[in-house]
Scaffold this motif. Structure first.
Motif, PDB file in Angstrom:
ATOM      1  N   GLN A   1       0.844  -1.111  -0.210  1.00  0.00           N
ATOM      2  CA  GLN A   1      -0.242   0.121   0.180  1.00  0.00           C
ATOM      3  C   GLN A   1       0.639   1.592  -0.142  1.00  0.00           C
ATOM      4  O   GLN A   1       0.346   2.505   0.624  1.00  0.00           O
ATOM      5  CB  GLN A   1      -1.027  -0.188   1.429  1.00  0.00           C
ATOM      6  CG  GLN A   1      -2.030  -1.173   1.352  1.00  0.00           C
ATOM      7  CD  GLN A   1      -2.656  -1.433   2.702  1.00  0.00           C
ATOM      8  OE1 GLN A   1      -1.962  -0.737   3.846  1.00  0.00           O
ATOM      9  NE2 GLN A   1      -3.667  -2.049   2.157  1.00  0.00           N
ATOM     10  N   ARG A   2       2.070   1.509  -1.071  1.00  0.00           N
ATOM     11  CA  ARG A   2       2.945   2.297  -0.680  1.00  0.00           C
ATOM     12  C   ARG A   2       2.173   4.029  -1.065  1.00  0.00           C
ATOM     13  O   ARG A   2       2.374   4.220  -0.257  1.00  0.00           O
ATOM     14  CB  ARG A   2       4.263   1.927  -1.758  1.00  0.00           C
ATOM     15  CG  ARG A   2       5.091   2.832  -1.915  1.00  0.00           C
ATOM     16  CD  ARG A   2       6.456   3.107  -0.759  1.00  0.00           C
ATOM     17  NE  ARG A   2       6.883   4.410  -1.295  1.00  0.00           N
ATOM     18  CZ  ARG A   2       7.070   5.629  -0.806  1.00  0.00           C
ATOM     19  NH1 ARG A   2       5.948   5.734   0.287  1.00  0.00           N
ATOM     20  NH2 ARG A   2       7.730   6.646  -0.837  1.00  0.00           N
ATOM     21  N   PHE A   3       1.844   3.679  -2.541  1.00  0.00           N
ATOM     22  CA  PHE A   3       1.195   4.854  -2.581  1.00  0.00           C
ATOM     23  C   PHE A   3       0.211   5.259  -2.044  1.00  0.00           C
ATOM     24  O   PHE A   3       0.019   6.838  -1.406  1.00  0.00           O
ATOM     25  CB  PHE A   3       1.134   4.659  -4.687  1.00  0.00           C
ATOM     26  CG  PHE A   3       2.285   4.597  -5.173  1.00  0.00           C
ATOM     27  CD1 PHE A   3       2.989   5.753  -5.474  1.00  0.00           C
ATOM     28  CD2 PHE A   3       2.271   3.296  -5.256  1.00  0.00           C
ATOM     29  CE1 PHE A   3       3.869   6.048  -5.482  1.00  0.00           C
ATOM     30  CE2 PHE A   3       3.374   3.411  -6.343  1.00  0.00           C
ATOM     31  CZ  PHE A   3       5.225   4.354  -6.408  1.00  0.00           C
ATOM     32  N   ALA A   4      -0.584   4.753  -1.893  1.00  0.00           N
ATOM     33  CA  ALA A   4      -2.160   5.013  -0.740  1.00  0.00           C
ATOM     34  C   ALA A   4      -1.391   5.184   0.558  1.00  0.00           C
ATOM     35  O   ALA A   4      -1.624   6.600   1.017  1.00  0.00           O
ATOM     36  CB  ALA A   4      -2.662   4.202  -0.382  1.00  0.00           C
ATOM     37  N   THR A   5       0.101   4.714   1.503  1.00  0.00           N
ATOM     38  CA  THR A   5       0.528   5.381   2.426  1.00  0.00           C
ATOM     39  C   THR A   5       0.684   6.802   2.480  1.00  0.00           C
ATOM     40  O   THR A   5       0.860   7.684   2.757  1.00  0.00           O
ATOM     41  CB  THR A   5       1.347   4.719   2.841  1.00  0.00           C
ATOM     42  OG1 THR A   5       0.405   2.989   2.939  1.00  0.00           O
ATOM     43  CG2 THR A   5       1.787   5.039   4.411  1.00  0.00           C
ATOM     44  N   LEU A   6       1.709   6.948   1.429  1.00  0.00           N
ATOM     45  CA  LEU A   6       2.081   8.029   0.849  1.00  0.00           C
ATOM     46  C   LEU A   6       1.258   9.263   0.812  1.00  0.00           C
ATOM     47  O   LEU A   6       1.651  10.447   1.315  1.00  0.00           O
ATOM     48  CB  LEU A   6       2.481   7.916  -0.983  1.00  0.00           C
ATOM     49  CG  LEU A   6       3.366   8.990  -1.742  1.00  0.00           C
ATOM     50  CD1 LEU A   6       4.392   9.616  -0.517  1.00  0.00           C
ATOM     51  CD2 LEU A   6       3.898   8.434  -2.666  1.00  0.00           C
ATOM     52  N   GLU A   7       0.421   8.932  -0.163  1.00  0.00           N
ATOM     53  CA  GLU A   7      -0.531   9.824  -0.143  1.00  0.00           C
ATOM     54  C   GLU A   7      -1.231  10.674   1.195  1.00  0.00           C
ATOM     55  O   GLU A   7      -1.419  11.858   1.219  1.00  0.00           O
ATOM     56  CB  GLU A   7      -1.939   9.485  -1.116  1.00  0.00           C
ATOM     57  CG  GLU A   7      -2.018   9.517  -2.567  1.00  0.00           C
ATOM     58  CD  GLU A   7      -1.499  10.929  -2.948  1.00  0.00           C
ATOM     59  OE1 GLU A   7      -1.849  12.235  -2.714  1.00  0.00           O
ATOM     60  OE2 GLU A   7      -0.144  11.143  -3.606  1.00  0.00           O
ATOM     61  N   GLU A   8      -1.617   9.684   2.309  1.00  0.00           N
ATOM     62  CA  GLU A   8      -2.353  10.375   3.579  1.00  0.00           C
ATOM     63  C   GLU A   8      -0.942  11.278   3.925  1.00  0.00           C
ATOM     64  O   GLU A   8      -1.225  11.660   4.830  1.00  0.00           O
ATOM     65  CB  GLU A   8      -2.258   8.677   4.108  1.00  0.00           C
ATOM     66  CG  GLU A   8      -3.099   9.119   6.130  1.00  0.00           C
ATOM     67  CD  GLU A   8      -3.814   9.487   4.851  1.00  0.00           C
ATOM     68  OE1 GLU A   8      -4.690  10.538   6.339  1.00  0.00           O
ATOM     69  OE2 GLU A   8      -5.653   9.724   4.842  1.00  0.00           O
ATOM     70  N   SER A   9      -0.274  10.261   3.773  1.00  0.00           N
ATOM     71  CA  SER A   9       1.224  11.988   4.397  1.00  0.00           C
ATOM     72  C   SER A   9       1.434  12.842   4.104  1.00  0.00           C
ATOM     73  O   SER A   9       1.332  13.983   4.600  1.00  0.00           O
ATOM     74  CB  SER A   9       2.705  11.149   4.683  1.00  0.00           C
ATOM     75  OG  SER A   9       3.023  10.631   3.731  1.00  0.00           O
ATOM     76  N   LEU A  10       1.273  13.030   2.952  1.00  0.00           N
ATOM     77  CA  LEU A  10       0.836  14.583   1.895  1.00  0.00           C
ATOM     78  C   LEU A  10       0.318  15.032   2.515  1.00  0.00           C
ATOM     79  O   LEU A  10      -0.137  15.610   2.344  1.00  0.00           O
ATOM     80  CB  LEU A  10       1.497  13.940   0.993  1.00  0.00           C
ATOM     81  CG  LEU A  10       2.678  13.212   0.093  1.00  0.00           C
ATOM     82  CD1 LEU A  10       2.820  12.995  -1.814  1.00  0.00           C
ATOM     83  CD2 LEU A  10       4.065  13.961   0.714  1.00  0.00           C
ATOM     84  N   LYS A  11      -0.997  14.322   2.611  1.00  0.00           N
ATOM     85  CA  LYS A  11      -2.214  14.987   2.950  1.00  0.00           C
ATOM     86  C   LYS A  11      -1.803  15.896   3.711  1.00  0.00           C
ATOM     87  O   LYS A  11      -2.711  17.314   4.787  1.00  0.00           O
ATOM     88  CB  LYS A  11      -3.574  13.941   2.691  1.00  0.00           C
ATOM     89  CG  LYS A  11      -4.929  14.969   3.495  1.00  0.00           C
ATOM     90  CD  LYS A  11      -6.172  13.774   3.317  1.00  0.00           C
ATOM     91  CE  LYS A  11      -6.170  13.399   5.052  1.00  0.00           C
ATOM     92  NZ  LYS A  11      -7.972  12.637   5.282  1.00  0.00           N
ATOM     93  N   VAL A  12      -1.250  15.088   5.335  1.00  0.00           N
ATOM     94  CA  VAL A  12      -0.972  15.340   7.173  1.00  0.00           C
ATOM     95  C   VAL A  12      -0.605  16.788   6.802  1.00  0.00           C
ATOM     96  O   VAL A  12      -0.580  18.253   7.145  1.00  0.00           O
ATOM     97  CB  VAL A  12      -0.917  14.467   7.851  1.00  0.00           C
ATOM     98  CG1 VAL A  12      -0.459  15.008   8.941  1.00  0.00           C
ATOM     99  CG2 VAL A  12      -1.444  13.887   8.170  1.00  0.00           C
ATOM    100  N   GLU A  13       0.185  16.756   5.958  1.00  0.00           N
ATOM    101  CA  GLU A  13       1.678  17.847   4.962  1.00  0.00           C
ATOM    102  C   GLU A  13       0.660  19.007   5.109  1.00  0.00           C
ATOM    103  O   GLU A  13       0.840  20.713   5.279  1.00  0.00           O
ATOM    104  CB  GLU A  13       2.873  17.559   4.717  1.00  0.00           C
ATOM    105  CG  GLU A  13       3.933  16.419   5.153  1.00  0.00           C
ATOM    106  CD  GLU A  13       4.728  16.397   4.118  1.00  0.00           C
ATOM    107  OE1 GLU A  13       5.426  17.260   3.389  1.00  0.00           O
ATOM    108  OE2 GLU A  13       5.390  15.405   4.431  1.00  0.00           O
TER     109      GLU A  13
END
Length: 80
Positions: free
Chosen positions: A27-39
């Motif tokens: 789930q690399r890209f889903a996790t990535l998008e979630e972290s970028l959303k927080v930023e």
């Protein structure tokens, strides 16, 4: 917008797994998008350095998307 990005990221993860790509995290890209959303949510427009860091992180991750997709395409086309 966040919903669209999440759907796209989950689709990329699914497609990479379906094509046999061996990513370190399924789930690399889903996790990535979630972290970028927080930023993104922490940006208020007053901290130029934070904005620059967020944009640089986004660019690095966009490059990872492109590289993963390029690799998947190269594998699907096979040797020439």
């Amino acid at each position: 917008m966040n919903e669209w990005l999440g759907r796209f990221a989950r689709h990329v993860d699914w497609q990479m797994a379906k094509s046999g790509m061996n990513l370190e995290d399924q789930q690399r890209f889903a996790t990535l998008e979630e972290s970028l959303k927080v930023e993104r949510q922490q940006l208020d427009g007053t901290d130029v350095a934070a904005f620059r860091r967020a944009m640089e992180a986004s660019q690095r991750e966009a490059d990872r998307y492109v590289e993963a997709l390029r690799s998947a395409l190269a594998d699907s086309l096979g040797p020439r």
